[in-house]
Motif scaffolding. Sequence first.
Motif, PDB file in Angstrom:
ATOM      1  N   TYR A 167     -16.098 -72.084  13.170  1.00 51.90           N
ATOM      2  CA  TYR A 167     -15.012 -72.906  13.710  1.00 51.90           C
ATOM      3  C   TYR A 167     -13.676 -72.292  13.306  1.00 51.90           C
ATOM      4  CZ  TYR A 167     -18.826 -76.152  14.397  1.00 51.90           C
ATOM      5  OH  TYR A 167     -20.015 -76.725  14.785  1.00 51.90           O
ATOM      6  N   PRO A 168     -13.140 -71.384  14.122  1.00 52.22           N
ATOM      7  CA  PRO A 168     -11.924 -70.665  13.725  1.00 52.22           C
ATOM      8  C   PRO A 168     -10.653 -71.483  13.830  1.00 52.22           C
ATOM      9  CG  PRO A 168     -12.611 -69.989  15.921  1.00 52.22           C
ATOM     10  CD  PRO A 168     -13.676 -70.929  15.413  1.00 52.22           C
ATOM     11  N   THR A 169     -10.711 -72.730  14.300  1.00 52.10           N
ATOM     12  CA  THR A 169      -9.500 -73.548  14.373  1.00 52.10           C
ATOM     13  C   THR A 169      -9.184 -74.220  13.043  1.00 52.10           C
ATOM     14  OG1 THR A 169     -10.864 -75.353  15.253  1.00 52.10           O
ATOM     15  CG2 THR A 169      -9.700 -73.968  16.845  1.00 52.10           C
ATOM     16  N   THR A 170      -9.984 -73.959  12.020  1.00 55.28           N
ATOM     17  CA  THR A 170      -9.724 -74.441  10.661  1.00 55.28           C
ATOM     18  C   THR A 170      -9.743 -73.253   9.720  1.00 55.28           C
ATOM     19  OG1 THR A 170     -10.718 -76.597  11.111  1.00 55.28           O
ATOM     20  CG2 THR A 170     -10.488 -75.958   8.816  1.00 55.28           C
ATOM     21  N   ALA A 171      -8.760 -73.164   8.842  1.00 57.01           N
ATOM     22  CA  ALA A 171      -8.648 -72.024   7.922  1.00 57.01           C
ATOM     23  C   ALA A 171      -8.297 -72.531   6.529  1.00 57.01           C
ATOM     24  CB  ALA A 171      -7.598 -71.030   8.414  1.00 57.01           C
ATOM     25  N   LEU A 172      -8.412 -71.640   5.561  1.00 57.26           N
ATOM     26  CA  LEU A 172      -8.141 -71.961   4.158  1.00 57.26           C
ATOM     27  C   LEU A 172      -6.958 -71.142   3.666  1.00 57.26           C
ATOM     28  CD1 LEU A 172      -9.035 -73.441   1.548  1.00 57.26           C
ATOM     29  CD2 LEU A 172     -10.475 -71.454   1.058  1.00 57.26           C
ATOM     30  N   LEU A 173      -6.052 -71.813   2.966  1.00 56.64           N
ATOM     31  CA  LEU A 173      -4.917 -71.163   2.311  1.00 56.64           C
ATOM     32  C   LEU A 173      -5.216 -71.150   0.814  1.00 56.64           C
ATOM     33  CD1 LEU A 173      -2.050 -69.949   2.590  1.00 56.64           C
ATOM     34  CD2 LEU A 173      -1.161 -72.261   2.289  1.00 56.64           C
ATOM     35  N   GLN A 174      -5.758 -70.050   0.338  1.00 62.54           N
ATOM     36  CA  GLN A 174      -6.216 -69.959  -1.044  1.00 62.54           C
ATOM     37  C   GLN A 174      -5.042 -69.749  -1.990  1.00 62.54           C
ATOM     38  OE1 GLN A 174      -9.151 -66.829  -1.022  1.00 62.54           O
ATOM     39  NE2 GLN A 174     -10.769 -68.189  -0.360  1.00 62.54           N
ATOM     40  N   GLY A 175      -4.831 -70.736  -2.864  1.00 59.59           N
ATOM     41  CA  GLY A 175      -3.754 -70.633  -3.840  1.00 59.59           C
ATOM     42  C   GLY A 175      -2.380 -70.531  -3.233  1.00 59.59           C
ATOM     43  N   GLY A 176      -2.221 -70.960  -1.992  1.00 60.37           N
ATOM     44  CA  GLY A 176      -0.952 -70.816  -1.315  1.00 60.37           C
ATOM     45  C   GLY A 176      -0.043 -72.018  -1.401  1.00 60.37           C
ATOM     46  N   ALA A 177      -0.490 -73.102  -2.039  1.00 61.99           N
ATOM     47  CA  ALA A 177       0.335 -74.294  -2.217  1.00 61.99           C
ATOM     48  C   ALA A 177       0.823 -74.351  -3.666  1.00 61.99           C
ATOM     49  CB  ALA A 177      -0.447 -75.550  -1.868  1.00 61.99           C
ATOM     50  N   THR A 178       2.128 -74.521  -3.831  1.00 58.57           N
ATOM     51  CA  THR A 178       2.747 -74.530  -5.158  1.00 58.57           C
ATOM     52  C   THR A 178       3.262 -75.920  -5.479  1.00 58.57           C
ATOM     53  OG1 THR A 178       3.433 -72.239  -4.830  1.00 58.57           O
ATOM     54  CG2 THR A 178       4.461 -73.446  -6.629  1.00 58.57           C
ATOM     55  N   VAL A 179       2.903 -76.435  -6.651  1.00 56.50           N
ATOM     56  CA  VAL A 179       3.343 -77.759  -7.082  1.00 56.50           C
ATOM     57  C   VAL A 179       4.835 -77.705  -7.418  1.00 56.50           C
ATOM     58  CG1 VAL A 179       3.028 -79.592  -8.782  1.00 56.50           C
ATOM     59  CG2 VAL A 179       1.040 -78.319  -7.933  1.00 56.50           C
ATOM     60  N   GLU A 180       5.603 -78.629  -6.866  1.00 53.40           N
ATOM     61  CA  GLU A 180       7.044 -78.686  -7.098  1.00 53.40           C
ATOM     62  C   GLU A 180       7.457 -79.916  -7.915  1.00 53.40           C
ATOM     63  OE1 GLU A 180       9.000 -76.306  -6.356  1.00 53.40           O
ATOM     64  OE2 GLU A 180       7.572 -75.128  -5.168  1.00 53.40           O
ATOM     65  N   VAL A 181       6.595 -80.913  -7.998  1.00 51.07           N
ATOM     66  CA  VAL A 181       6.885 -82.135  -8.764  1.00 51.07           C
ATOM     67  C   VAL A 181       5.750 -82.341  -9.765  1.00 51.07           C
ATOM     68  CG1 VAL A 181       7.265 -84.619  -8.666  1.00 51.07           C
ATOM     69  CG2 VAL A 181       8.141 -83.141  -6.840  1.00 51.07           C
ATOM     70  N   PRO A 182       6.031 -82.441 -11.060  1.00 50.50           N
ATOM     71  CA  PRO A 182       4.955 -82.630 -12.049  1.00 50.50           C
ATOM     72  C   PRO A 182       4.297 -83.993 -11.904  1.00 50.50           C
ATOM     73  CG  PRO A 182       7.102 -82.859 -13.090  1.00 50.50           C
ATOM     74  CD  PRO A 182       7.368 -82.398 -11.679  1.00 50.50           C
ATOM     75  N   VAL A 183       3.002 -84.024 -12.203  1.00 53.94           N
ATOM     76  CA  VAL A 183       2.216 -85.249 -12.116  1.00 53.94           C
ATOM     77  C   VAL A 183       1.480 -85.429 -13.433  1.00 53.94           C
ATOM     78  CG1 VAL A 183       0.357 -86.459 -10.925  1.00 53.94           C
ATOM     79  CG2 VAL A 183       1.943 -85.045  -9.625  1.00 53.94           C
ATOM     80  N   ASP A 184       1.546 -86.616 -13.977  1.00 51.22           N
ATOM     81  CA  ASP A 184       0.864 -86.930 -15.239  1.00 51.22           C
ATOM     82  C   ASP A 184       0.255 -88.324 -15.106  1.00 51.22           C
ATOM     83  OD1 ASP A 184      -0.129 -86.873 -17.760  1.00 51.22           O
ATOM     84  OD2 ASP A 184       1.786 -87.178 -18.779  1.00 51.22           O
ATOM     85  N   SER A 185      -1.037 -88.380 -14.926  1.00 47.93           N
ATOM     86  CA  SER A 185      -1.707 -89.672 -14.749  1.00 47.93           C
ATOM     87  C   SER A 185      -1.715 -90.446 -16.067  1.00 47.93           C
ATOM     88  CB  SER A 185      -3.137 -89.467 -14.257  1.00 47.93           C
ATOM     89  OG  SER A 185      -3.137 -88.819 -13.002  1.00 47.93           O
ATOM     90  N   GLN A 186      -1.525 -91.755 -15.946  1.00 49.59           N
ATOM     91  CA  GLN A 186      -1.502 -92.630 -17.109  1.00 49.59           C
ATOM     92  C   GLN A 186      -2.855 -93.337 -17.244  1.00 49.59           C
ATOM     93  OE1 GLN A 186       0.947 -92.765 -19.323  1.00 49.59           O
ATOM     94  NE2 GLN A 186       2.184 -91.310 -18.135  1.00 49.59           N
ATOM     95  N   VAL A 187      -3.586 -92.987 -18.305  1.00 50.92           N
ATOM     96  CA  VAL A 187      -4.891 -93.594 -18.555  1.00 50.92           C
ATOM     97  C   VAL A 187      -4.764 -94.808 -19.464  1.00 50.92           C
ATOM     98  CG1 VAL A 187      -7.198 -93.191 -19.511  1.00 50.92           C
ATOM     99  CG2 VAL A 187      -6.055 -91.393 -18.197  1.00 50.92           C
ATOM    100  N   LEU A 188      -3.871 -94.729 -20.439  1.00 50.47           N
ATOM    101  CA  LEU A 188      -3.673 -95.840 -21.368  1.00 50.47           C
ATOM    102  C   LEU A 188      -2.785 -96.889 -20.714  1.00 50.47           C
ATOM    103  CD1 LEU A 188      -4.168 -96.952 -24.214  1.00 50.47           C
ATOM    104  CD2 LEU A 188      -2.088 -95.749 -24.948  1.00 50.47           C
ATOM    105  N   GLN A 189      -3.303 -98.091 -20.547  1.00 47.40           N
ATOM    106  CA  GLN A 189      -2.587 -99.179 -19.904  1.00 47.40           C
ATOM    107  C   GLN A 189      -1.596 -99.819 -20.880  1.00 47.40           C
ATOM    108  OE1 GLN A 189      -5.689-101.733 -18.419  1.00 47.40           O
ATOM    109  NE2 GLN A 189      -6.518-100.146 -17.064  1.00 47.40           N
ATOM    110  N   PRO A 190      -0.584-100.542 -20.354  1.00 44.00           N
ATOM    111  CA  PRO A 190       0.434-101.120 -21.248  1.00 44.00           C
ATOM    112  C   PRO A 190      -0.137-102.052 -22.306  1.00 44.00           C
ATOM    113  CG  PRO A 190       1.172-101.189 -18.966  1.00 44.00           C
ATOM    114  CD  PRO A 190      -0.263-100.759 -18.940  1.00 44.00           C
ATOM    115  N   GLN A 191      -1.255-102.703 -22.029  1.00 40.25           N
ATOM    116  CA  GLN A 191      -1.851-103.617 -23.014  1.00 40.25           C
ATOM    117  C   GLN A 191      -2.617-102.891 -24.102  1.00 40.25           C
ATOM    118  OE1 GLN A 191      -2.445-103.611 -19.782  1.00 40.25           O
ATOM    119  NE2 GLN A 191      -1.453-105.446 -18.943  1.00 40.25           N
ATOM    120  N   GLY A 192      -2.579-101.551 -24.092  1.00 33.89           N
ATOM    121  CA  GLY A 192      -3.333-100.798 -25.088  1.00 33.89           C
ATOM    122  C   GLY A 192      -4.805-100.710 -24.767  1.00 33.89           C
TER     123      GLY A 192
END
Length: 376
Positions: A167-192
Motif C-alpha cells: 500500500y504505497p499511499t502510506t509511508a513512514l517518517l523515521q525519526g523525522g518528528a522533533t518534540v518542541e514542547v516538553p511533556v511530563d506526565s504526573q503520576v502522583l495525585q494531589p492527595q498523595g
Amino acid sequence: MRIAARTMWSAAAALLALSVPLAPAAAQQVPLKALGRFDGWRDNALIGYGLVTGLAGSGDTRRSAMTRQALRNVLSRLGTAVTDDQISSRNVAVVIVTARLQPSANVGDKMDAVISSVGDARSLAGGTLLMTPLLGPDQKPYALAQGPLVAGGHNFESDLNQQQRNYPTTALLQGGATVEVPVDSQVLQPQGEIGFLLSDPGFSTAQRIAEAVNGRFGPGIAWVKNADEVKIRYRGAPDATAAFLAQLEDVSVEPATAPRVVINERTGTIVAGGGVMISSVSISQGDIKVTVTGERQASQPSFIDGFASDVRSLVVTNTKLEVSEDAGEAVIRFPNTAVADLVEGLARARVTTRRTISILQAIKAAGALHADIIVQ
C-alpha cells in the motif's frame, strides 16, 4: 462407545481413555508492571496536515482542489505567488501526519510519524514531507515533522498497465518528528495517592495486587477501589517518587486467570487456559453427504433441404442425487476434564480444527463448558 465403530474414531477414543489428563499449568508470579499501568502515565496522540513533494508523477491530480490550495499557501509563505492555473504538477500530494508522543519527552527528542495520503495520489514513494506542525487534542503544536519518507510499496502505471506492491499511499517518517514542547506526565495525585490501572480488570487480581503491595511496604498502603484500579498511598518525599514507583513495578503478583476459550474461525486456532474445565459430556460426530450432479445434453435436429427458421435445439438436463453416510460415525463420552484434554482427544480422533470449534460451541450451549468463548 458404539460397538459398531471399529473405526479410527473408536481407536482414538480408546487411546484417550488410557491417556493421563493434562495437568493445568501452574500459575506464575509476574511483576506488577506486566499487569497494567499507573494512572496518568499514557501516550498522547498527535495529528497534522501537510504536503509531500518530490513524487515522480504519482501525486494528486488536478481534480484535487485542496492540493492546489495547500501548495499555494506554502509557496506564498515562501514569498512566491502563483495562480491556480499555474499549478499542474503531479509531484505533490496532501497528507495527514500522525504520531504518538511518549508520556515523558524533552525538547529535541525524535519520534516516528505515519504519513497517509488523503487525495488521489497513487504512491508516496520517494517523497519528502514539508515542515508540518503536529497538534495535540488541545489544538496546540507539540512537535514538527519534516523529512524523506520510506514507503513499503510502489505503484507504477503505463499504457493502462499497472503494477502495485503493498500500500504505497502510506509511508513512514523515521525519526523525522522533533518534540518542541516538553511533556511530563504526573503520576502522583494531589492527595498523595497513586492509581494503578489493570489491563485485564478483575477483583481477584486487584485484591492480590493490594495484598502484595501491603506485604512489601506495610499494611494500609494499598486498597482496591474497583476491579480495574488499585489505589496506593505514598508517604515519602516528593523527590523520592521515582524510586518508590520503581519498587512498585517490581512487586511480584500472581494474577487470577479468567476462564476463557479464544477461537479464531478464520485461521482455525483454539487457545484455552489449562484450568478451563468441562462437565461430563457425550459427543456424537457423523457426516451425511448429499451430492447433486447435473448433466446437460443438447438435442440437435438434422436439417434436410435447407434451414428451417422455426426449428431450435433442445437442451435436456438430467439430475442425479446421491446421499452417503460416513462410516466413521461414532459417539465419544468424556468425563469431567479440561478443555485441553478434550481438544487432544479430538485431535487424536482426526477431527478437524473447524469441527472442534463447532463441538466447543455446542458444549458451551449445552452448559457443560464453564468458560467464556471469545470468537475472533
